[in-house]
Design an enzyme around this catalytic site. Structure first.
Site, PDB file in Angstrom:
ATOM      1  N   ARG A 196       7.938   3.736   1.656  1.00 25.24           N
ATOM      2  CA  ARG A 196       9.364   3.407   1.793  1.00 25.24           C
ATOM      3  C   ARG A 196       9.554   1.929   1.454  1.00 25.24           C
ATOM      4  NH1 ARG A 196      12.687   7.677   2.829  1.00 25.24           N
ATOM      5  NH2 ARG A 196      11.325   9.338   3.503  1.00 25.24           N
TER       6      ARG A 196
ATOM      7  N   GLU B  31       0.850  -1.201   0.000  1.00 23.88           N
ATOM      8  CA  GLU B  31       0.000   0.000   0.000  1.00 23.88           C
ATOM      9  C   GLU B  31       0.881   1.245   0.000  1.00 23.88           C
ATOM     10  OE1 GLU B  31      -3.574   0.067   2.495  1.00 23.88           O
ATOM     11  OE2 GLU B  31      -2.848   1.991   3.247  1.00 23.88           O
TER      12      GLU B  31
ATOM     13  N   ALA C 250     -19.383   0.820   3.249  1.00 31.90           N
ATOM     14  CA  ALA C 250     -18.564   0.110   2.256  1.00 31.90           C
ATOM     15  C   ALA C 250     -19.362  -0.977   1.541  1.00 31.90           C
ATOM     16  CB  ALA C 250     -17.337  -0.488   2.935  1.00 31.90           C
TER      17      ALA C 250
ATOM     18  N   TYR D 245     -11.524  -5.756  10.506  1.00 40.00           N
ATOM     19  CA  TYR D 245     -11.007  -5.247  11.781  1.00 40.00           C
ATOM     20  C   TYR D 245     -10.783  -6.355  12.813  1.00 40.00           C
ATOM     21  CZ  TYR D 245     -12.136  -1.086   9.344  1.00 40.00           C
ATOM     22  OH  TYR D 245     -12.140  -0.120   8.367  1.00 40.00           O
TER      23      TYR D 245
ATOM     24  N   ARG E 253     -15.753   2.848   3.575  1.00 37.71           N
ATOM     25  CA  ARG E 253     -16.684   3.911   3.952  1.00 37.71           C
ATOM     26  C   ARG E 253     -15.938   5.222   4.125  1.00 37.71           C
ATOM     27  NH1 ARG E 253     -18.915   4.477   9.915  1.00 37.71           N
ATOM     28  NH2 ARG E 253     -16.771   5.252  10.033  1.00 37.71           N
TER      29      ARG E 253
ATOM     30  N   THR F 143      -3.915   4.861  -1.456  1.00 36.58           N
ATOM     31  CA  THR F 143      -4.964   5.329  -0.546  1.00 36.58           C
ATOM     32  C   THR F 143      -5.658   6.584  -1.076  1.00 36.58           C
ATOM     33  OG1 THR F 143      -3.435   6.662   0.743  1.00 36.58           O
ATOM     34  CG2 THR F 143      -3.779   4.385   1.477  1.00 36.58           C
ATOM     35  N   TYR F 144      -6.768   6.882  -0.418  1.00 35.94           N
ATOM     36  CA  TYR F 144      -7.639   8.006  -0.796  1.00 35.94           C
ATOM     37  C   TYR F 144      -7.768   8.861   0.444  1.00 35.94           C
ATOM     38  CZ  TYR F 144     -11.808   9.746  -3.346  1.00 35.94           C
ATOM     39  OH  TYR F 144     -12.729  10.477  -4.054  1.00 35.94           O
TER      40      TYR F 144
HETATM   41  P1  FAD Z   1     -17.744  -0.016   6.998  1.00 39.48           P
HETATM   42  O1  FAD Z   1     -17.332  -1.428   7.178  1.00 39.48           O
HETATM   43  O2  FAD Z   1     -18.724   0.318   5.958  1.00 39.48           O
HETATM   44  O3  FAD Z   1     -18.324   0.539   8.364  1.00 39.48           O
HETATM   45  C1  FAD Z   1     -17.506   0.719   9.512  1.00 39.48           C
HETATM   46  C2  FAD Z   1     -18.365   0.633  10.770  1.00 39.48           C
HETATM   47  O4  FAD Z   1     -19.434   1.565  10.697  1.00 39.48           O
HETATM   48  C3  FAD Z   1     -19.021  -0.696  10.968  1.00 39.48           C
HETATM   49  O5  FAD Z   1     -18.190  -1.618  11.609  1.00 39.48           O
HETATM   50  C4  FAD Z   1     -20.227  -0.329  11.784  1.00 39.48           C
HETATM   51  O6  FAD Z   1     -19.869  -0.194  13.123  1.00 39.48           O
HETATM   52  C5  FAD Z   1     -20.604   1.021  11.255  1.00 39.48           C
HETATM   53  N1  FAD Z   1     -21.658   0.905  10.246  1.00 39.48           N
HETATM   54  C6  FAD Z   1     -21.508   0.976   8.886  1.00 39.48           C
HETATM   55  N2  FAD Z   1     -22.707   0.794   8.287  1.00 39.48           N
HETATM   56  C7  FAD Z   1     -23.603   0.632   9.251  1.00 39.48           C
HETATM   57  C8  FAD Z   1     -25.009   0.415   9.264  1.00 39.48           C
HETATM   58  N3  FAD Z   1     -25.734   0.345   8.143  1.00 39.48           N
HETATM   59  N4  FAD Z   1     -25.641   0.311  10.461  1.00 39.48           N
HETATM   60  C9  FAD Z   1     -24.934   0.371  11.608  1.00 39.48           C
HETATM   61  N5  FAD Z   1     -23.590   0.568  11.667  1.00 39.48           N
HETATM   62  C10 FAD Z   1     -22.942   0.698  10.506  1.00 39.48           C
HETATM   63  N6  FAD Z   1      -9.754   5.538   4.987  1.00 39.48           N
HETATM   64  C11 FAD Z   1      -9.611   6.519   4.059  1.00 39.48           C
HETATM   65  O7  FAD Z   1     -10.164   7.620   4.228  1.00 39.48           O
HETATM   66  N7  FAD Z   1      -8.854   6.325   2.936  1.00 39.48           N
HETATM   67  C12 FAD Z   1      -8.241   5.151   2.671  1.00 39.48           C
HETATM   68  O8  FAD Z   1      -7.569   5.009   1.638  1.00 39.48           O
HETATM   69  C13 FAD Z   1      -8.370   4.080   3.630  1.00 39.48           C
HETATM   70  N8  FAD Z   1      -7.799   2.873   3.420  1.00 39.48           N
HETATM   71  C14 FAD Z   1      -8.025   1.845   4.316  1.00 39.48           C
HETATM   72  C15 FAD Z   1      -7.513   0.570   4.033  1.00 39.48           C
HETATM   73  C16 FAD Z   1      -7.755  -0.501   4.893  1.00 39.48           C
HETATM   74  C17 FAD Z   1      -7.206  -1.865   4.554  1.00 39.48           C
HETATM   75  C18 FAD Z   1      -8.517  -0.292   6.080  1.00 39.48           C
HETATM   76  C19 FAD Z   1      -8.777  -1.430   7.030  1.00 39.48           C
HETATM   77  C20 FAD Z   1      -9.017   0.969   6.380  1.00 39.48           C
HETATM   78  C21 FAD Z   1      -8.784   2.046   5.502  1.00 39.48           C
HETATM   79  N9  FAD Z   1      -9.311   3.321   5.729  1.00 39.48           N
HETATM   80  C22 FAD Z   1      -9.154   4.326   4.799  1.00 39.48           C
HETATM   81  C23 FAD Z   1     -10.015   3.611   6.981  1.00 39.48           C
HETATM   82  C24 FAD Z   1     -11.522   3.362   6.866  1.00 39.48           C
HETATM   83  O9  FAD Z   1     -12.094   4.312   6.010  1.00 39.48           O
HETATM   84  C25 FAD Z   1     -12.080   3.458   8.277  1.00 39.48           C
HETATM   85  O10 FAD Z   1     -11.640   2.387   9.055  1.00 39.48           O
HETATM   86  C26 FAD Z   1     -13.587   3.658   8.385  1.00 39.48           C
HETATM   87  O11 FAD Z   1     -13.890   4.055   9.719  1.00 39.48           O
HETATM   88  C27 FAD Z   1     -14.399   2.407   8.120  1.00 39.48           C
HETATM   89  O12 FAD Z   1     -14.331   2.039   6.815  1.00 39.48           O
HETATM   90  P2  FAD Z   1     -14.973   0.631   6.345  1.00 39.48           P
HETATM   91  O13 FAD Z   1     -14.904   0.618   4.888  1.00 39.48           O
HETATM   92  O14 FAD Z   1     -14.384  -0.488   7.059  1.00 39.48           O
HETATM   93  O15 FAD Z   1     -16.473   0.895   6.828  1.00 39.48           O
END
Ligand code: FAD
Length: 302
Positions: A281, A23, A134, A154, A113, A54-55
């Site tokens: 890096r 990444e 997401a 997670y 998300r 990343t974004y």
């Molecule tokens: P989701 O899995 O959609 O939701 C996270 C949490 O929100 C859920 O566990 C739940 O508690 C709650 N939730 C969601 N939908 C609902 C629902 N309908 N009802 C109730 N609760 C709900 N962030 C960035 O900005 N840019 C990046 O490039 C980036 N890259 C990442 C790469 C990886 C591998 C990881 C693990 C994370 C990354 N992140 C990034 C961080 C990520 O955006 C955050 O962790 C964010 O808080 C959750 O994203 P998610 O896609 O896992 O969300």
């Protein structure tokens, strides 16, 4: 190959059955751009399964992410994966970004998300007219074109999640939306990742779950990130870095030693895919790959 309850090797293809991905983040300055491209050149001969970009929060890096991904498509043989979030954008705006990626030859998106624009730990409010999470985003991507879709997961559960079960239900919804790989949030203790994989397998989730390995760069930054993401940092880990604030060289060696222990423990337990947060890096990522047996066909000159 023998499988264990934690085995994720279903599509491993690299040296010794181990497959890696890297990444990167989009660079802000020319100097950072040079560092990133030197790193990409050094890591490319390891034939990663994909490299992701990343974004930034709130789409703040949209153009830079796009430009970096596009340059990877144009100038390398690597498979880029563009991260995309739901933050502060309508479905139409996000769909346009997805189509642009497809037209640019990108075939893999990491669907996320995103964090609240007000900061990690604040309440997340979906953007009006946007994708709520997401799982919805993954389904939206699948409707547009046949992208490969990865999503986040997670090992210590998402801090907003009421329970592991709720977290795994959401991961299932992401898979229903088209996700075929989950990449984990970073963690310190490999056993927390292994336990999570076992939970996911027991819940019937069978896509590859890939550990996100984040070597320590800046200790204070790592601790802040751990605290914001609910990642447990044990005392032994803090002890390893104590007294090294003014000694970056030793700190980097210790960071490599810690990350090497993590990947070795996971590999010993049957894990075959690793996603390395490179922080742009190459050195530590390259060394971790070497330890895992992932090496260039021809040794590189020093
Ligand atoms: P989701 O899995 O959609 O939701 C996270 C949490 O929100 C859920 O566990 C739940 O508690 C709650 N939730 C969601 N939908 C609902 C629902 N309908 N009802 C109730 N609760 C709900 N962030 C960035 O900005 N840019 C990046 O490039 C980036 N890259 C990442 C790469 C990886 C591998 C990881 C693990 C994370 C990354 N992140 C990034 C961080 C990520 O955006 C955050 O962790 C964010 O808080 C959750 O994203 P998610 O896609 O896992 O969300």
């Amino acid at each position: 190959m023998a499988t264990s309850p934690t085995d994720t090797s279903s599509d491993a293809a690299n040296t010794g059955g181990i497959e890696v991905s890297f990444e990167f983040f989009p660079p802000k300055t020319e100097k950072m751009e040079e560092t990133l491209w030197n790193s990409i050149k050094k890591l490319a001969p390891l034939k990663p399964r994909f490299v992701s970009v990343t974004y930034g929060a709130g789409g703040s890096t949209r153009e830079r992410t796009h430009a970096t991904v596009k340059r990877i498509v144009d100038e390398t043989v690597l498979n880029p994966a563009a991260h995309l979030t739901c933050v502060e954008a309508t479905r139409e705006e996000i769909d346009a970004v997805i189509r642009d990626y497809w037209d640019a030859g990108v075939r893999h998106i990491v669907a996320l998300r995103g964090d609240p624009p007000s900061g990690i730990g604040e309440k997340y409010v979906p953007f009006e007219g946007g994708y709520a999470n997401a799982a919805e985003l993954a389904a939206g991507i699948s409707r547009i074109a046949a992208f490969e879709i990865s999503v986040g997961c997670y090992p210590e559960k998402h801090p907003e999640s009421p329970s592991f079960d709720a977290d795994l239900d959401l991961l299932k919804a992401k898979i229903d939306g088209g996700a075929s790989r989950a990449i984990s949030q970073f963690f310190v203790e490999p056993d927390s990742f292994l336990r999570y994989v076992d939970r996911a397998r027991s819940a019937g989730i069978d896509i590859p779950i890939v550990p996100g390995i984040m070597p320590v760069g800046n200790v204070a930054g790592y601790m802040r990130m751990a605290s914001a993401t609910g990642t447990h940092v044990p005392d032994w880990f803090k002890d390893r870095f104590e007294g090294l604030d003014e000694d970056p060289h030793t700190r980097q060696l210790v960071a490599l030693a810690v990350a090497a222990e993590q990947v070795q423990r996971l590999a010993d337990q049957g894990i075959r895919q690793f996603h390395i947060y490179t922080l742009n890096r190459a050195e530590t990522a390259f060394a971790l790959c070497h330890i895992l047996g992932v090496r260039p066909d021809k040794p590189l000159a020093a």
